[in-house]
Design a protein around this motif. Sequence first.
Motif, PDB file in Angstrom:
ATOM      1  N   SER A  91       0.840  -1.128  -0.054  1.00 32.52           N
ATOM      2  CA  SER A  91       0.039  -0.094  -0.024  1.00 32.52           C
ATOM      3  C   SER A  91       0.901   1.395   0.134  1.00 32.52           C
ATOM      4  CB  SER A  91      -0.868  -0.163   1.234  1.00 32.52           C
ATOM      5  OG  SER A  91      -0.198   0.201   2.391  1.00 32.52           O
ATOM      6  N   THR A  95       0.417   5.475   3.922  1.00 39.51           N
ATOM      7  CA  THR A  95      -0.752   4.712   4.814  1.00 39.51           C
ATOM      8  C   THR A  95      -0.630   4.921   6.370  1.00 39.51           C
ATOM      9  OG1 THR A  95      -0.805   2.707   3.078  1.00 39.51           O
ATOM     10  CG2 THR A  95      -1.843   2.480   5.397  1.00 39.51           C
TER      11      THR A  95
ATOM     12  N   TRP B  50      11.154   4.985  -2.521  1.00 40.08           N
ATOM     13  CA  TRP B  50      10.196   5.003  -1.494  1.00 40.08           C
ATOM     14  C   TRP B  50       9.789   3.238  -1.479  1.00 40.08           C
ATOM     15  CZ3 TRP B  50       9.329   9.059   0.701  1.00 40.08           C
ATOM     16  CH2 TRP B  50       9.485  10.198   0.053  1.00 40.08           C
ATOM     17  N   TRP B  53       9.519   0.034   4.321  1.00 41.73           N
ATOM     18  CA  TRP B  53       8.226  -0.557   4.880  1.00 41.73           C
ATOM     19  C   TRP B  53       8.318   0.068   6.315  1.00 41.73           C
ATOM     20  CZ3 TRP B  53       5.177  -3.840   2.025  1.00 41.73           C
ATOM     21  CH2 TRP B  53       4.016  -4.042   2.634  1.00 41.73           C
ATOM     22  N   HIS B  55       4.560   1.479   7.557  1.00 41.71           N
ATOM     23  CA  HIS B  55       3.336   1.340   8.074  1.00 41.71           C
ATOM     24  C   HIS B  55       2.241   0.977   6.936  1.00 41.71           C
ATOM     25  CE1 HIS B  55       4.623   3.541  11.449  1.00 41.71           C
ATOM     26  NE2 HIS B  55       4.811   4.461  10.912  1.00 41.71           N
ATOM     27  N   GLN B  56       2.940   0.479   6.003  1.00 37.77           N
ATOM     28  CA  GLN B  56       2.135  -0.037   4.860  1.00 37.77           C
ATOM     29  C   GLN B  56       1.384  -1.401   5.296  1.00 37.77           C
ATOM     30  OE1 GLN B  56       5.100   0.710   4.619  1.00 37.77           O
ATOM     31  NE2 GLN B  56       5.937   1.424   2.541  1.00 37.77           N
ATOM     32  N   GLN B  57       0.249  -1.578   4.318  1.00 40.50           N
ATOM     33  CA  GLN B  57      -0.470  -2.858   4.370  1.00 40.50           C
ATOM     34  C   GLN B  57      -0.115  -3.576   3.144  1.00 40.50           C
ATOM     35  OE1 GLN B  57      -4.326  -1.488   4.507  1.00 40.50           O
ATOM     36  NE2 GLN B  57      -4.068  -0.208   6.338  1.00 40.50           N
ATOM     37  N   ARG B  59      -1.418  -6.310   0.477  1.00 43.27           N
ATOM     38  CA  ARG B  59      -2.916  -6.891   0.178  1.00 43.27           C
ATOM     39  C   ARG B  59      -2.784  -8.476  -0.183  1.00 43.27           C
ATOM     40  NH1 ARG B  59      -2.516  -2.143  -3.572  1.00 43.27           N
ATOM     41  NH2 ARG B  59      -3.745  -0.540  -2.494  1.00 43.27           N
ATOM     42  N   ARG B  60      -1.672  -9.165   0.453  1.00 42.45           N
ATOM     43  CA  ARG B  60      -1.570 -10.705   0.248  1.00 42.45           C
ATOM     44  C   ARG B  60      -2.203 -11.229   1.416  1.00 42.45           C
ATOM     45  NH1 ARG B  60       3.376 -12.258  -3.085  1.00 42.45           N
ATOM     46  NH2 ARG B  60       3.651 -10.445  -4.517  1.00 42.45           N
ATOM     47  N   ARG B  66       3.436  -6.469   9.668  1.00 41.34           N
ATOM     48  CA  ARG B  66       4.593  -5.904  10.390  1.00 41.34           C
ATOM     49  C   ARG B  66       5.900  -6.296   9.736  1.00 41.34           C
ATOM     50  NH1 ARG B  66       0.454  -6.565  14.440  1.00 41.34           N
ATOM     51  NH2 ARG B  66       0.231  -4.859  15.778  1.00 41.34           N
ATOM     52  N   ALA B 165       3.868  -9.224  17.719  1.00 43.65           N
ATOM     53  CA  ALA B 165       3.203  -7.767  17.217  1.00 43.65           C
ATOM     54  C   ALA B 165       3.490  -6.917  18.367  1.00 43.65           C
ATOM     55  CB  ALA B 165       1.923  -8.124  17.421  1.00 43.65           C
ATOM     56  N   MET B 231      11.199  -5.964  -1.236  1.00 45.15           N
ATOM     57  CA  MET B 231      11.565  -5.262  -2.322  1.00 45.15           C
ATOM     58  C   MET B 231      12.527  -4.269  -1.828  1.00 45.15           C
ATOM     59  SD  MET B 231       8.356  -4.967  -4.789  1.00 45.15           S
ATOM     60  CE  MET B 231       7.486  -3.653  -3.903  1.00 45.15           C
TER      61      MET B 231
END
Lengths: 149, 269
Positions: A91, A95, B50, B53, B55-57, B59-60, B66, B165, B231
Amino acid sequence: MVEIHVFGPFPHGADAMMSRADLEFYGVNHFRPSFVAHVFFNDPDVSEDNWTDVRPSRAGRFAIFGHQTCVGDEGHCEVPVTSRRFDDRPSHPLTRAFKRVIVTETLKRCLADGPDLTVTVVVSCDPEIGMQFEGSLLDIRGLQLTTFG
Amino acid sequence: MAGSMVYRLPVSDATAPHMVTFIQAMKASEAISDNRGYSHIAGFHGAPDWYCWHHQQSRRTPLQARLFLPWHRAYLWWLEQSLQDLVAGVALPYWDWTAQPTIPGAFAPRRLGTAANPLFSTQVLIPSASPPIRHRTVRRAGRTPGVALPTAPEITDLLNDSDWASFSDRLEDFHDQVHVWVGGDMGDITTAAYDPVFFAHHNMIDRVWYLWQVKHGNGGIPADLLAEPLMPFNKTTADVLDVQRLGYEYAASAAPISMPTTIRGGSHG
């Protein structure tokens, strides 16, 4: 640059048997200067002049490592509101964030104050950077107090 | 030894053997302007690529992804490998801010002797940014009211948190505090990684995760996350769980001992 946000009073629903209490900040906007936020419970007197780490009402803190400004073309920093079925890329970097502050001991001390809780959040950033920023540093979508047995 | 596993050691003064090697490698890397060089790798984190990583989500998975710790471990590995292309056996040093609550001495001076200090700052040159970015990195340590570096008792308490977590969220927040404390470019995701102290800081974050893994094992990371790609590093989360597979370990010190030039006794003739 210091700003103060007051939430409540609200019924906290906690009891002395809890083993842990978390104050959870949902949907924290980090498209702004980096900042630190200190949390105080049931302290109407906390102000820009007297907030310190050692104040008894202080419950904890969190920090945001921010994206200060947009350095892309038009639309670069707009978070898409929809997703497509075959798009499983990560995302958008902006986000919104989730943050939690463990507040167990301070909340236990507040139980004697009664069933309600008032949360004060004091937010600060580098003054030189803050002068160039318009708006509120703390921009969240939700706040929740969660206790665990 | 070239090709061997390396020990990552604490940041020390600029004359310590492991720092001499690191400074030599950083100087060489900063002089390379193509995709092998420091500036290109710094650009993975914020502008212009950019990839970082935070706070991204994903989709998998419906889980909160986290990937902050795995992604940055892969990032450190990539830089370390690129430095080893230049200087055999070099390892990234870690800044233990609990023991050294100030900008580390090797990173602080503008010059080392008569030469520019490659750990003091680097050139940020991003012509594709809008507006284009062109400046040398700066720090504004301690300028934000109310921010402090994490303390040893706080990290000890964190290492007792057995929930993945909760541990990950808390360690990321300590990480955020250090970025705010250093300030300047380190306080902005866009350009933070161009400051060489970024990697010494993240190496400490990675070390705390390593110490947590020693104590609690690799369990607790949801299976959904293990196949997540990191990535652009050609690694998944599962690939970075064991630091030995990435060619390093953490140590407090390591003193190379010279091989003997004379051997007395031992005659069996």
